[in-house]
Write a protein that holds these residues in place. Structure first.
Motif, PDB file in Angstrom:
ATOM      1  N   ARG A 143       9.942 -15.744   5.380  1.00 51.85           N
ATOM      2  CA  ARG A 143       9.529 -17.034   5.934  1.00 51.85           C
ATOM      3  C   ARG A 143      10.618 -18.091   5.795  1.00 51.85           C
ATOM      4  NH1 ARG A 143       3.357 -17.863   3.556  1.00 51.85           N
ATOM      5  NH2 ARG A 143       2.470 -15.990   4.507  1.00 51.85           N
ATOM      6  N   ASP A 144      11.542 -17.882   4.886  1.00 51.43           N
ATOM      7  CA  ASP A 144      12.456 -18.975   4.514  1.00 51.43           C
ATOM      8  C   ASP A 144      13.819 -18.889   5.176  1.00 51.43           C
ATOM      9  OD1 ASP A 144      13.481 -16.792   3.206  1.00 51.43           O
ATOM     10  OD2 ASP A 144      13.364 -17.641   1.197  1.00 51.43           O
ATOM     11  N   ARG A 145      13.895 -18.256   6.347  1.00 52.26           N
ATOM     12  CA  ARG A 145      15.195 -18.079   6.987  1.00 52.26           C
ATOM     13  C   ARG A 145      15.325 -18.801   8.326  1.00 52.26           C
ATOM     14  NH1 ARG A 145      16.485 -16.399   2.395  1.00 52.26           N
ATOM     15  NH2 ARG A 145      17.498 -14.388   2.031  1.00 52.26           N
ATOM     16  N   ALA A 146      14.341 -19.606   8.711  1.00 46.98           N
ATOM     17  CA  ALA A 146      14.423 -20.296  10.009  1.00 46.98           C
ATOM     18  C   ALA A 146      15.502 -21.374   9.963  1.00 46.98           C
ATOM     19  CB  ALA A 146      13.077 -20.924  10.353  1.00 46.98           C
ATOM     20  N   GLN A 147      16.171 -21.588  11.104  1.00 51.15           N
ATOM     21  CA  GLN A 147      17.221 -22.612  11.176  1.00 51.15           C
ATOM     22  C   GLN A 147      16.987 -23.534  12.364  1.00 51.15           C
ATOM     23  OE1 GLN A 147      21.117 -20.815  11.226  1.00 51.15           O
ATOM     24  NE2 GLN A 147      20.633 -19.510   9.458  1.00 51.15           N
ATOM     25  N   PRO A 148      17.332 -24.818  12.217  1.00 49.43           N
ATOM     26  CA  PRO A 148      17.196 -25.740  13.352  1.00 49.43           C
ATOM     27  C   PRO A 148      17.899 -25.167  14.574  1.00 49.43           C
ATOM     28  CG  PRO A 148      17.751 -26.957  11.362  1.00 49.43           C
ATOM     29  CD  PRO A 148      17.857 -25.494  11.014  1.00 49.43           C
ATOM     30  N   GLY A 149      17.248 -25.299  15.736  1.00 50.78           N
ATOM     31  CA  GLY A 149      17.807 -24.744  16.965  1.00 50.78           C
ATOM     32  C   GLY A 149      17.257 -23.375  17.307  1.00 50.78           C
ATOM     33  N   ASP A 150      16.644 -22.680  16.325  1.00 54.27           N
ATOM     34  CA  ASP A 150      16.029 -21.379  16.622  1.00 54.27           C
ATOM     35  C   ASP A 150      14.933 -21.539  17.667  1.00 54.27           C
ATOM     36  OD1 ASP A 150      17.510 -20.100  14.689  1.00 54.27           O
ATOM     37  OD2 ASP A 150      15.810 -19.569  13.389  1.00 54.27           O
ATOM     38  N   ASP A 151      14.779 -20.529  18.505  1.00 58.34           N
ATOM     39  CA  ASP A 151      13.598 -20.441  19.359  1.00 58.34           C
ATOM     40  C   ASP A 151      12.408 -20.043  18.505  1.00 58.34           C
ATOM     41  OD1 ASP A 151      14.969 -20.911  21.788  1.00 58.34           O
ATOM     42  OD2 ASP A 151      15.499 -18.775  21.943  1.00 58.34           O
ATOM     43  N   LEU A 152      11.224 -20.478  18.943  1.00 53.01           N
ATOM     44  CA  LEU A 152       9.972 -20.102  18.279  1.00 53.01           C
ATOM     45  C   LEU A 152       9.207 -19.195  19.239  1.00 53.01           C
ATOM     46  CD1 LEU A 152       8.215 -20.739  15.790  1.00 53.01           C
ATOM     47  CD2 LEU A 152       7.287 -22.666  17.081  1.00 53.01           C
ATOM     48  N   TRP A 153       8.871 -18.000  18.747  1.00 52.32           N
ATOM     49  CA  TRP A 153       8.220 -16.988  19.593  1.00 52.32           C
ATOM     50  C   TRP A 153       6.874 -16.594  18.996  1.00 52.32           C
ATOM     51  CZ3 TRP A 153      10.598 -14.477  23.863  1.00 52.32           C
ATOM     52  CH2 TRP A 153      11.974 -14.711  24.035  1.00 52.32           C
ATOM     53  N   VAL A 154       5.971 -16.163  19.879  1.00 53.79           N
ATOM     54  CA  VAL A 154       4.707 -15.602  19.394  1.00 53.79           C
ATOM     55  C   VAL A 154       4.386 -14.341  20.195  1.00 53.79           C
ATOM     56  CG1 VAL A 154       3.159 -16.897  20.949  1.00 53.79           C
ATOM     57  CG2 VAL A 154       2.370 -16.262  18.658  1.00 53.79           C
ATOM     58  N   SER A 155       3.733 -13.380  19.551  1.00 52.93           N
ATOM     59  CA  SER A 155       3.283 -12.187  20.278  1.00 52.93           C
ATOM     60  C   SER A 155       1.850 -12.406  20.759  1.00 52.93           C
ATOM     61  CB  SER A 155       3.361 -10.943  19.383  1.00 52.93           C
ATOM     62  OG  SER A 155       2.438 -11.036  18.304  1.00 52.93           O
ATOM     63  N   GLY A 156       1.501 -11.782  21.858  1.00 48.57           N
ATOM     64  CA  GLY A 156       0.110 -11.748  22.325  1.00 48.57           C
ATOM     65  C   GLY A 156      -0.433 -13.086  22.766  1.00 48.57           C
TER      66      GLY A 156
END
Ligand code: ADP
Ligand code: MG
Length: 316
Positions: A143-156
């Motif tokens: 959970r602790d590896r997200a960085q500003p600028g990352d895309d946010l994705w969801v399945s389903g």
């Protein structure tokens, strides 16, 4: 039927493949895992009347008891290996145990995940699984590896399970479509997807308590904020006839969907889009990670969406 007959009849299926020793001794003895791999361990407890309706189909309860744990393994990118099962039962009801163990093992067998031990006692219906998985050390989706600028994705698609629960609690269950009920009672852990995302996603979490709350956990752990573009959230078809406020509240705060939410570098957009539908459901980009803190949600006109309720919290 005594405690040990019950274990023998419904849960002991002979020597385990993944363990030197499985059911029948004081502990199971797990073999060594691959060099450089880590053992991913998770527990989830389902309490009768709280996590599932007491009259729910036992096959579905067996499925869900394991599914919620495999979903946690999926969210770490781990491959399921085995699990233990601690049960408290008010009474040894054979028909119920038959259904429960069938639902449990149907799912376990699909992922080659073996039951290695457990505990059985009398008490209010309570089902606790501890699941073990394997993941290469550097590839775990934390959970602790997200960085500003990352895309946010969801399945389903989101909101279907919370919609079904609302209908069942309102006693409108007779008219509830089977597909909507399945979203609640038979969540499909996204195990293949989690493993495929090992080197593509940066951070991940599975959606058990609602999108905004679970995304909030990921953001807190990564010390970042997030922006959700509400119109891009894929809604469960059961939500199509509801008004906007209910659609928003079910998709943003509704629990029990067990889809994967993950962040990834923009550079991986095409590679991730290519996975869409290959391991189950489609993958959708619903926003981005930003510097700062907190989760913001914008509607079609770019105005902030305010939530009527938060996610699920047992002690709130
Ligand atoms: P102990 O008293 O040493 O904890 P138990 O008598 O409770 O062991 O259990 C006997 C064996 O049956 C153990 O190997 C235990 O892991 C297994 N077992 C007990 N309950 C379950 C269950 N619900 N599912 C699978 N294995 C179980
Ligand atoms: Mg013992």
């Amino acid at each position: 039927m005594g405690e040990f007959d019950l274990i023998a009849r419904f849960f002991d299926r002979g020597p385990a493949r993944v363990a030197e020793l499985g059911i029948g001794d004081d502990c199971a003895l797990l073999g060594s895992i691959a060099a450089g791999a880590r053992l991913a361990v998770t527990s989830d407890m389902l309490v009768g009347g709280r996590h599932f309706l007491l009259d729910a189909d036992p096959v579905g309860i067996g499925h869900k008891t394991l599914a919620v744990n495999l979903s946690d393994l999926a969210a770490m990118g781990a491959k399921p290996v085995g699990f233990t099962l601690a049960l408290a039962l008010p009474e040894p009801n054979e028909a119920w145990l038959q259904g429960f163990s069938r639902g449990l093992f149907e799912l376990a067998d699909r992922f080659g995940c073996e039951l290695l031990g457990g505990d059985t006692t009398r008490g209010p219906l309570n089902l606790c699984v501890t699941a073990f998985g394997e993941v290469p050390a550097q590839a775990a989706l934390r959970r602790d590896r997200a960085q500003p600028g990352d895309d946010l994705w969801v399945s389903g698609e989101l909101g279907g399970a919370a919609y079904a629960l609302g209908e069942l609690l309102a006693c409108a269950g007779q008219t509830l479509a089977q597909s909507a009920r399945e979203r609640l009672e038979r969540p499909e852990p996204r195990v293949g997807l989690g493993m495929a995302l090992r080197h593509l996603a940066r951070a991940a979490i599975d959606l058990s308590d609602g999108l905004v709350q679970d995304l909030g956990h990921l953001c807190d752990r990564s010390r970042v904020g997030a922006l959700i573009d509400w119109p891009s959230i894929p809604l469960d078809p059961a939500l199509s006839l509801l008004d906007l406020v209910r659609q928003q509240s079910l998709s943003l705060s509704g629990g029990d969907d067990y889809e994967l939410l993950f962040t990834a570098a923009r550079d991986n957009r095409q590679a991730i889009a290519a996975l869409s539908g290959r391991y189950g459901p489609a993958l959708t980009r619903i926003g981005r990670i930003e510097a700062g803190e907190g989760v913001r949600i914008l509607d079609a006109r770019g105005a902030p969406v305010t939530l009527p309720l938060g996610g699920f919290d047992h002690f709130a």
